[in-house]
Design an enzyme around this catalytic site. Structure first.
Site, PDB file in Angstrom:
ATOM      1  N   LYS A 121      58.782 -26.974  23.941  1.00  0.00           N
ATOM      2  CA  LYS A 121      59.486 -27.791  24.943  1.00  0.00           C
ATOM      3  C   LYS A 121      60.897 -28.132  24.489  1.00  0.00           C
ATOM      4  O   LYS A 121      61.799 -28.238  25.312  1.00  0.00           O
ATOM      5  CB  LYS A 121      58.682 -29.048  25.286  1.00  0.00           C
ATOM      6  CG  LYS A 121      57.362 -28.678  25.961  1.00  0.00           C
ATOM      7  CD  LYS A 121      56.798 -29.746  26.860  1.00  0.00           C
ATOM      8  CE  LYS A 121      55.669 -29.149  27.701  1.00  0.00           C
ATOM      9  NZ  LYS A 121      54.959 -30.065  28.523  1.00  0.00           N
ATOM     10  N   LYS A 201      49.802 -19.631  29.331  1.00  0.00           N
ATOM     11  CA  LYS A 201      48.795 -20.448  30.029  1.00  0.00           C
ATOM     12  C   LYS A 201      49.258 -20.810  31.443  1.00  0.00           C
ATOM     13  O   LYS A 201      50.469 -20.891  31.703  1.00  0.00           O
ATOM     14  CB  LYS A 201      48.435 -21.693  29.211  1.00  0.00           C
ATOM     15  CG  LYS A 201      49.426 -22.812  29.276  1.00  0.00           C
ATOM     16  CD  LYS A 201      48.817 -24.111  28.746  1.00  0.00           C
ATOM     17  CE  LYS A 201      49.798 -25.238  29.046  1.00  0.00           C
ATOM     18  NZ  LYS A 201      49.228 -26.516  29.277  1.00  0.00           N
ATOM     19  N   LYS A 204      51.865 -26.176  35.283  1.00  0.00           N
ATOM     20  CA  LYS A 204      52.535 -26.760  36.453  1.00  0.00           C
ATOM     21  C   LYS A 204      53.984 -26.301  36.517  1.00  0.00           C
ATOM     22  O   LYS A 204      54.536 -26.079  37.566  1.00  0.00           O
ATOM     23  CB  LYS A 204      52.550 -28.284  36.341  1.00  0.00           C
ATOM     24  CG  LYS A 204      51.192 -28.925  36.356  1.00  0.00           C
ATOM     25  CD  LYS A 204      51.350 -30.434  36.514  1.00  0.00           C
ATOM     26  CE  LYS A 204      50.174 -31.168  35.922  1.00  0.00           C
ATOM     27  NZ  LYS A 204      50.324 -31.435  34.487  1.00  0.00           N
TER      28      LYS A 204
HETATM   29  N1  AQP Z   1      46.013 -23.525  31.704  1.00  0.00           N
HETATM   30  C1  AQP Z   1      45.171 -24.472  31.382  1.00  0.00           C
HETATM   31  N2  AQP Z   1      43.869 -24.158  31.129  1.00  0.00           N
HETATM   32  C2  AQP Z   1      42.972 -25.132  30.805  1.00  0.00           C
HETATM   33  N3  AQP Z   1      43.296 -26.444  30.708  1.00  0.00           N
HETATM   34  C3  AQP Z   1      44.575 -26.781  30.957  1.00  0.00           C
HETATM   35  N4  AQP Z   1      45.202 -27.970  30.953  1.00  0.00           N
HETATM   36  C4  AQP Z   1      46.510 -27.790  31.277  1.00  0.00           C
HETATM   37  N5  AQP Z   1      46.751 -26.488  31.494  1.00  0.00           N
HETATM   38  C5  AQP Z   1      45.578 -25.837  31.304  1.00  0.00           C
HETATM   39  C6  AQP Z   1      44.537 -29.220  30.652  1.00  0.00           C
HETATM   40  O1  AQP Z   1      44.759 -30.104  31.745  1.00  0.00           O
HETATM   41  C7  AQP Z   1      44.805 -31.433  31.244  1.00  0.00           C
HETATM   42  C8  AQP Z   1      46.003 -32.122  31.807  1.00  0.00           C
HETATM   43  O2  AQP Z   1      47.146 -31.393  31.412  1.00  0.00           O
HETATM   44  P1  AQP Z   1      48.595 -32.011  31.402  1.00  0.00           P
HETATM   45  O3  AQP Z   1      49.154 -31.896  32.730  1.00  0.00           O
HETATM   46  O4  AQP Z   1      48.609 -33.360  30.877  1.00  0.00           O
HETATM   47  O5  AQP Z   1      49.171 -31.166  30.277  1.00  0.00           O
HETATM   48  P2  AQP Z   1      49.990 -29.881  30.264  1.00  0.00           P
HETATM   49  O6  AQP Z   1      49.376 -29.024  29.232  1.00  0.00           O
HETATM   50  O7  AQP Z   1      51.354 -30.298  30.008  1.00  0.00           O
HETATM   51  O8  AQP Z   1      49.772 -29.236  31.704  1.00  0.00           O
HETATM   52  P3  AQP Z   1      50.686 -28.206  32.401  1.00  0.00           P
HETATM   53  O9  AQP Z   1      50.074 -27.968  33.703  1.00  0.00           O
HETATM   54  O10 AQP Z   1      50.907 -27.058  31.538  1.00  0.00           O
HETATM   55  O11 AQP Z   1      52.015 -29.024  32.650  1.00  0.00           O
HETATM   56  P4  AQP Z   1      53.473 -28.707  32.204  1.00  0.00           P
HETATM   57  O12 AQP Z   1      53.816 -27.409  32.865  1.00  0.00           O
HETATM   58  O13 AQP Z   1      54.236 -29.854  32.759  1.00  0.00           O
HETATM   59  O14 AQP Z   1      53.500 -28.627  30.711  1.00  0.00           O
HETATM   60  C9  AQP Z   1      44.840 -31.344  29.714  1.00  0.00           C
HETATM   61  O15 AQP Z   1      43.539 -31.633  29.223  1.00  0.00           O
HETATM   62  C10 AQP Z   1      45.173 -29.907  29.452  1.00  0.00           C
HETATM   63  O16 AQP Z   1      44.587 -29.446  28.253  1.00  0.00           O
END
Ligand code: AQP
Length: 333
Positions: A121, A201, A204
């Protein structure tokens, strides 16, 4: 209503989600699905919209507000049992940030710099100190409710390990205040990959939105995204993450939603073409998301306000009890 006193030997579960965009299938299958199952067990559960964390991405004010509201609604619509679970927003509880400051004294700068998510990040957002210290706030989210179990996707393993280290160091210095939390994941679905870039992965904030299935995608959009998902040229439906990451991801999605083994999903489609399989997965996903989307649409502002009002009181009680113990242990009360 069982909700919601601290009973000494009752397990406590904590997990969070960032309101950094629309909730996607990775969030649902990797995390929220497990929260729903846990909420029907005998633990007490705190599920938190971690809006302070999402500030690290310097979001636009209106986008953030919408994302907080939508994420809250998705959690309520997901089927989490509200008799056993508290759903709330992190910024409604200033105790999270207060504990985070205290815990920062039990964490080395080098440990924070080694976090994979920080390295990733920091390259996209520039290096501000929020990105660096984010895992301490996450430790405080977990420890403020003295959680024993943290159901998260595999991307959070490193952060959870750091939380355990911070808790142990605090306890070694000031007495056994915090349980050492364990990470838990479902049998599968802990790391869903982008449909377009199966080496990354599902996320969002992905650049290619066609690789991410959002909870409110239409049937057409879901079908389109699966039909154009990146696979390989073998036309053999076999789970092999290293050599066939795209098809393995689709098998994982299908198996997780149907709660079956990967090998059973492989068997079911052993004589199918990729095209047929992609449509079957798309339909399974649509059927899984449909009731969530329907409940989301039905929720009224009053339903939501009532839940928020009740839940924040419960979360605050739990957090304040922990803060009192921590302050006494530190001698700052
Ligand atoms: N691709 C994924 N597969 C399985 N689990 C996932 N999680 C996120 N992406 C995947 C799980 O969802 C929960 C909440 O995630 P978060 O939004 O707090 O965290 P993140 O990893 O930052 O999610 P994103 O969607 O990838 O957001 P951005 O793009 O903003 O970084 C967590 O339990 C996470 O493990």
């Amino acid at each position: 209503m069982i909700k919601f006193i601290r009973i000494a030997d009752m397990k406590t579960v904590f997990s969070g989600i960032q309101p950094s965009g629309l909730v996607h299938l990775g969030n649902l299958l990797g995390a929220i699905n497990n929260w729903v199952k846990l909420s029907d067990g005998d633990s007490k559960n705190y599920f938190c919209i971690v809006d302070l964390h999402s500030l690290t991405g310097l979001p636009n004010k209106n986008d953030l507000k919408k994302s907080i509201d939508d994420t809250l609604k998705v959690l309520i619509a997901s089927g989490i049992n509200l008799e056993t679970s508290v759903i709330y927003k992190q910024s409604d509880l200033q105790e999270h940030a207060y504990l985070s400051w205290i815990l920062s004294n039990f964490c080395q700068v080098g440990e924070l710099q080694r976090m994979t998510q920080f390295k990733e990040k920091a390259s996209s957002f520039g290096t501000h100190s929020g990105l660096l210290t984010y895992p301490i706030l996450m430790a405080s989210d977990i420890l403020i409710h003295k959680a024993n179990e943290v159901p998260v996707g595999d991307d959070q393993t490193q952060h959870l390990e750091l939380t355990r280290n911070i808790a142990e160091r605090f306890n070694n210095n000031y007495g056994e205040i915090f349980p050492i939390p364990e990470k838990t994941s479902g049998k599968s679905g802990a790391r869903l990959m982008s449909l377009r870039h199966p080496e990354n992965k599902m996320s969002k904030s992905s650049d290619d939105i066609n690789g991410t299935i959002y909870f409110n995608d239409s049937k057409d959009s879901i079908l389109k995204k699966f039909k154009s998902s990146v696979t390989d040229s073998e036309n053999i439906i076999k789970y092999d993450q290293k050599n066939k990451p795209g098809i393995s991801n689709l098998i994982e999605i299908y198996a997780t939603i149907n709660d079956i083994k990967i090998s059973d999903a492989e068997k079911e489609f052993q004589n199918s073409q990729y095209g047929e399989f992609k449509i079957a997965v798309a339909e399974t996903v649509f059927d899984y998301l449909k009731p969530i989307k329907n409940r989301f649409d039905e929720l009224t502002t009053k339903d939501i306000d009532d839940i928020v009002d009740e839940n924040i009181k419960l979360a605050k009680n739990s957090a304040q009890e922990t803060i009192k113990e921590v302050e006494e242990a530190l001698g700052i009360c």
